[in-house]
Design an enzyme around this catalytic site. Sequence first.
Site, short mmCIF file in Angstrom:
data_model
loop_
_atom_site.label_atom_id
_atom_site.label_comp_id
_atom_site.label_asym_id
_atom_site.label_seq_id
_atom_site.Cartn_x
_atom_site.Cartn_y
_atom_site.Cartn_z
N GLU A 1 15.34 7.43 17.65
CA GLU A 1 14.37 6.34 17.84
C GLU A 1 13.68 5.98 16.52
O GLU A 1 12.46 6.04 16.41
CB GLU A 1 13.30 6.77 18.86
CG GLU A 1 13.84 7.18 20.21
CD GLU A 1 12.78 7.83 21.10
OE1 GLU A 1 11.63 8.05 20.63
OE2 GLU A 1 13.09 8.12 22.26
N PRO A 2 14.43 5.59 15.50
CA PRO A 2 13.76 5.25 14.23
C PRO A 2 13.04 3.92 14.33
O PRO A 2 13.52 2.99 14.99
CB PRO A 2 14.93 5.14 13.24
CG PRO A 2 16.07 4.69 14.08
CD PRO A 2 15.88 5.34 15.44
N GLY A 3 11.90 3.82 13.70
CA GLY A 3 11.15 2.56 13.66
C GLY A 3 10.89 2.17 12.22
O GLY A 3 11.58 1.34 11.63
N TYR B 1 4.57 -1.56 11.74
CA TYR B 1 3.19 -1.29 12.18
C TYR B 1 2.21 -2.16 11.41
O TYR B 1 1.16 -1.70 10.99
CB TYR B 1 2.86 0.20 12.02
CG TYR B 1 3.85 1.10 12.71
CD1 TYR B 1 3.92 1.11 14.10
CD2 TYR B 1 4.73 1.91 12.00
CE1 TYR B 1 4.85 1.91 14.76
CE2 TYR B 1 5.66 2.70 12.65
CZ TYR B 1 5.72 2.69 14.02
OH TYR B 1 6.64 3.47 14.68
N ARG C 1 -3.46 -0.82 8.51
CA ARG C 1 -3.08 0.54 8.13
C ARG C 1 -4.01 1.17 7.06
O ARG C 1 -4.40 2.33 7.22
CB ARG C 1 -1.62 0.60 7.65
CG ARG C 1 -0.62 0.13 8.73
CD ARG C 1 0.81 0.52 8.42
NE ARG C 1 0.99 1.95 8.57
CZ ARG C 1 1.00 2.80 7.59
NH1 ARG C 1 0.88 2.38 6.35
NH2 ARG C 1 1.15 4.07 7.83
N CYS D 1 -15.82 -8.83 7.44
CA CYS D 1 -17.16 -8.29 7.16
C CYS D 1 -17.28 -6.81 7.46
O CYS D 1 -18.08 -6.40 8.32
CB CYS D 1 -18.18 -9.11 7.92
SG CYS D 1 -18.17 -10.80 7.31
N1 LLP Z 1 9.57 7.37 19.29
C1 LLP Z 1 8.35 7.55 19.82
C2 LLP Z 1 8.22 8.19 21.14
C3 LLP Z 1 7.20 7.17 19.09
O1 LLP Z 1 5.99 7.37 19.61
C4 LLP Z 1 7.36 6.58 17.82
C5 LLP Z 1 6.19 6.15 17.03
C6 LLP Z 1 8.66 6.38 17.33
C7 LLP Z 1 9.74 6.79 18.09
C8 LLP Z 1 8.94 5.73 16.01
O2 LLP Z 1 8.46 6.46 14.94
P1 LLP Z 1 8.85 6.04 13.43
O3 LLP Z 1 10.33 6.25 13.24
O4 LLP Z 1 8.47 4.62 13.26
O5 LLP Z 1 8.02 6.93 12.61
N2 LLP Z 1 0.84 2.87 13.72
C9 LLP Z 1 1.21 4.04 12.97
C10 LLP Z 1 2.49 4.66 13.46
C11 LLP Z 1 2.47 5.04 14.93
C12 LLP Z 1 3.76 5.62 15.42
C13 LLP Z 1 3.77 5.78 16.88
N3 LLP Z 1 4.98 6.27 17.44
C14 LLP Z 1 1.29 3.66 11.48
O6 LLP Z 1 1.00 2.52 11.12
O7 LLP Z 1 1.58 4.52 10.65
#
Ligand code: LLP
Length: 451
Positions: A293-295, A390, A332, A361
């Site tokens: 599940e990469p984001g 994000y 962020r 502000c």
């Molecule tokens: N799978 C699950 C169950 C998750 O909760 C997340 C991220 C991902 C996959 C993806 O993670 P990644 O590969 O993107 O690290 N808003 C925060 C990041 C919150 C991440 C939440 N969950 C930021 O701006 O750093």
Amino acid sequence: MKRRIGEIAVWRVREFTVNHFELRDGVLHCEDVPLPLIAREVGTPVYVYSTAAMQRHARVFKSALASLRDPLVAFAVKANPNVAVLATLAAEGFGADVVSGGEYRRARAAGIPADQIVFSGVGKTADEMELALEGGLFQFNVESLAEAEMLSHVAVSMGRVAPISFRINPDVAAGSHAKISTGGAQDKFGINAADLIRAFEMARELPGLEAKGIAVHIGSQLTRLEPLEAAFTKLGELIVELRAAGHSITVADLGGGLGVPYDPAAPLPPSPADYAALVDRIAAGWGLRLVFEPGRLIVGNAGVLLTRVIRLKEGPKCPFVIVDAGMNDLMRPSLYDAWHGIEAVAPRGDNIVADIVGPVCESGDTFARARVISQVEPGDLMVIRTAGAYAATMGSTYNSRPLAAEVLVNGSEWAVVRERQDVEALIAGDIVPPWLPTGGRADGASRRGGT
Ligand code: LLP
């Protein structure tokens, strides 16, 4: 050939991200499109995404996993839910990891096949379960026994069977920022490993559930592999236990979390190849279909926030450069003290040290302190880097600032993939109740409530 560490770092960043935001003739481009052109046509602040960068990241990640049999790579939609971004990744064969009915609908709208959608999250509602069961999905990642009971109920009422994996909480410290670490016992995520056998027994007894496997996700922007190694090792032990208890499973979901380089001076996070080697060493022998599940890894460095300098103001130690993007556009830095690269679109040569701040502000509306940047003048364009993940999606209308526009570049083509929010529409969404002098909708239309 011997290389200095700095050069190796740059080379490795380039190897993965192949910078698609580069200076050409002194002007920053996204692929073949000069950023001033986008600013002129669309205004600022505006998010700009590179198709080539996303494709590159998607392909590097997938090819790192090439030795695995049929892995499902489900993009974490929360990182960037723009349908154009999702459609770009759908074309790369990515599925989706969703955490709400809205994300499920976006993934489907982008053409992601239902059977490549994983539904995660601790707070799925009955309506969201119904939506996904109706439209189909690969699996729900169930995070509590109570959720399993609700899902069983919903599935039975629809005459369906819900495919599930149980997400476990491995109780490991991810080593990331506390607000984005999810795998500790104190975090709300997953079920206790000690409850896993009971969960599988329950799933066997409850009608409407088919337990396929287990899942783990310990946090985001991980910059070391050790916590992932600990979590995957724990998963492996649990798989052995489950099998010994007579449960046959077919899926293991290893989550996302791999960090990306934000600050070129910081040590590089592990590469997709390093990550894949770890997966290979620990999980390849499990004989299961693996899900990822990469984001951030896919979209983080594929986007910038393009902003214009409003004015400069004297500060006690260095000047404030006040830009037209604010913390409402990119949260962020204020939320996680996150470091983002910031630079002028057309550097003037001389450097200055400055605090880069937005118009909101709050003192928290600060993108960087004491940062070395090119000399800038009011009206100059700047970019805030690593703003593909994000970023736009966490934007708000705080200070009644409309949500920023988003643009997708593809070679020399580009398109607005989200219009800047119309401030009139923003105001028109408010309803003034009839007992107030200006009663009726804020846009002048009248709408009466109950008596
Ligand atoms: N799978 C699950 C169950 C998750 O909760 C997340 C991220 C991902 C996959 C993806 O993670 P990644 O590969 O993107 O690290 N808003 C925060 C990041 C919150 C991440 C939440 N969950 C930021 O701006 O750093």
